[in-house]
Enzyme design. Structure first.
Site, PDB file in Angstrom:
ATOM      1  N   LYS A  44      -2.683  -2.099  -2.918  1.00 54.37           N
ATOM      2  CA  LYS A  44      -3.704  -1.230  -2.327  1.00 54.37           C
ATOM      3  C   LYS A  44      -3.317   0.193  -2.669  1.00 54.37           C
ATOM      4  O   LYS A  44      -2.263   0.683  -2.253  1.00 54.37           O
ATOM      5  CB  LYS A  44      -3.772  -1.437  -0.806  1.00 54.37           C
ATOM      6  N   GLU A  49       0.807  -1.223   0.000  1.00 56.93           N
ATOM      7  CA  GLU A  49       0.000   0.000   0.000  1.00 56.93           C
ATOM      8  C   GLU A  49       0.838   1.270   0.000  1.00 56.93           C
ATOM      9  O   GLU A  49       1.272   1.738   1.056  1.00 56.93           O
ATOM     10  CB  GLU A  49      -0.935   0.032   1.229  1.00 56.93           C
TER      11      GLU A  49
HETATM   12  P1  13P Z   1      -9.186   4.289   4.720  1.00 51.18           P
HETATM   13  O1  13P Z   1     -10.093   3.596   3.741  1.00 51.18           O
HETATM   14  O2  13P Z   1      -9.902   4.880   5.899  1.00 51.18           O
HETATM   15  O3  13P Z   1      -8.242   5.220   4.049  1.00 51.18           O
HETATM   16  O4  13P Z   1      -8.302   3.148   5.378  1.00 51.18           O
HETATM   17  C1  13P Z   1      -7.792   2.154   4.574  1.00 51.18           C
HETATM   18  C2  13P Z   1      -6.481   1.725   5.088  1.00 51.18           C
HETATM   19  O5  13P Z   1      -6.287   0.574   5.399  1.00 51.18           O
HETATM   20  C3  13P Z   1      -5.398   2.707   5.154  1.00 51.18           C
HETATM   21  O6  13P Z   1      -4.190   2.074   5.421  1.00 51.18           O
END
Ligand code: 13P
Length: 334
Positions: free
Chosen positions: A213, A171
């Protein structure tokens, strides 16, 4: 790992990110005057995870270290999720700190001892993991150095996960903060994803057994000309097609501070055209939880309405993944 990936990307399903760290859950609770005690955090997550039918729309839940060790009605949380046909995952990064030498930029901590922690989480039932890097947009940000070091850390984390038999969710979050344009976000997201996939390849990470992600390509929160839904969808798809290899099985979006309805509407616009080499879905934290948390407010009497709120958002996002969401979906329960 192949079967975990396939199950996580099951048609019409996405992920619930419920891995808020102590400071983050503390902030969300404080806004509603809910004390952030271990028991309140447990009760809150119990409310989320026991939502009737959640497994119809949610294939996996990302847990926080505290939660994966807790129980629901005498059953360990990973097992309780498995009974809902939901795969347990775990956030393994330890949060972000200032990047020395680069004011305004951050790196993510958590590589030291990660091999041992991953083995422990697997024992506890986790089948996938998450590591979040953040990239800020500013007048002179991000620097190539910040992108490169974060990409490198993500790649090392991903390689360690695969060694441990856990599917890594990689991510790199490009933050929405600022008044930048959609075009600027696209440029930064493109550079970030190029660096991330370069580092993953160098680190010999198997692209077939990981998930990306990512944030949608959006104009900044304070941009005077906010981009329209279709512009967001087009810029996001263009950026991903240019940077994400077809070998990657799935891309799941974070919500990143978008309103919950916006996050659903934009997801629908991204998914509607179809024909992408990867499966696209959601991995939302706030956009799935906000309405439920508002309804719950820490009171047992509110559990049913809070669960109804979560179920509703999960169903709407499930429709969006199939490109079948419309504003009318907000009013139809079934
Ligand atoms: P949000 O969808 O609130 O941004 O959180 C997702 C997430 O896992 C961020 O690391």
């Amino acid at each position: 790992m192949e079967s975990t990936v396939a199950a996580l990307l099951a048609r019409g399903k996405g992920l619930l990110a419920a891995d808020e760290s102590f400071p983050t859950i503390g902030k969300r609770f404080k806004d509603l005057a809910i004390p952030s005690t271990e028991e309140n955090r447990r009760t809150y997550r119990e409310m989320l995870f026991t939502t009737p039918g959640l497994g119809e729309f949610v294939s996996g839940v990302i847990l926080f270290d505290e939660t994966i060790r807790q129980s629901i009605g005498g059953v360990a949380v990973p097992e309780a999720l498995a009974r809902q046909a939901i795969i347990p995952g775990i956030k393994v990064d330890l949060g972000t700190v200032a990047l020395a030498g680069f004011p305004g930029e951050k790196i993510t901590e958590g590589l030291d001892g990660l091999r041992e922690r991953l083995a422990g989480y697997r024992q506890l039932g986790a089948r996938f993991a998450k590591w979040r890097a953040v990239i800020a947009i500013g007048e002179h940000l991000p620097t190539a150095s910040a992108i490169a070091v974060n990409a490198r850390l993500l790649a090392l984390y991903a390689a360690l996960c695969q060694e441990a038999g856990l599917v890594p969710i990689v991510e790199p979050e490009v933050l929405m903060d600022g008044d930048h344009t959609l075009a600027r976000c696209e440029e930064v997201t493109t550079a970030t994803l190029q660096a991330v996939f370069g580092a993953l390849t160098e680190q010999r990470v198997s692209l077939a057994t990981m998930l990306l992600k990512a944030g949608m390509v959006l104009s900044g929160k304070d941009c005077p000309q906010p981009a329209a839904v279709e512009e967001v969808a087009q810029a996001t798809l263009r950026c991903l097609r240019r940077t994400v290899p077809a070998a990657v099985p799935g891309i799941v979006f974070l919500s990143g501070g978008q309103g919950d309805l916006e996050a659903t509407e934009r997801l629908n616009a991204i998914c509607r055209p179809g024909g992408t080499p990867w499966t696209i879905s959601f991995s939302y934290g706030r956009a799935l939880q906000d309405a439920a948390l508002q309804a719950w407010r820490g009171a047992a009497a509110n559990v049913a309405s809070a669960q109804a709120a979560l179920q509703h958002r999960a169903r709407c996002n499930s429709r969006a993944v199939l490109g079948k969401y419309s504003p009318e979906s907000e009013n139809s329960p079934g």
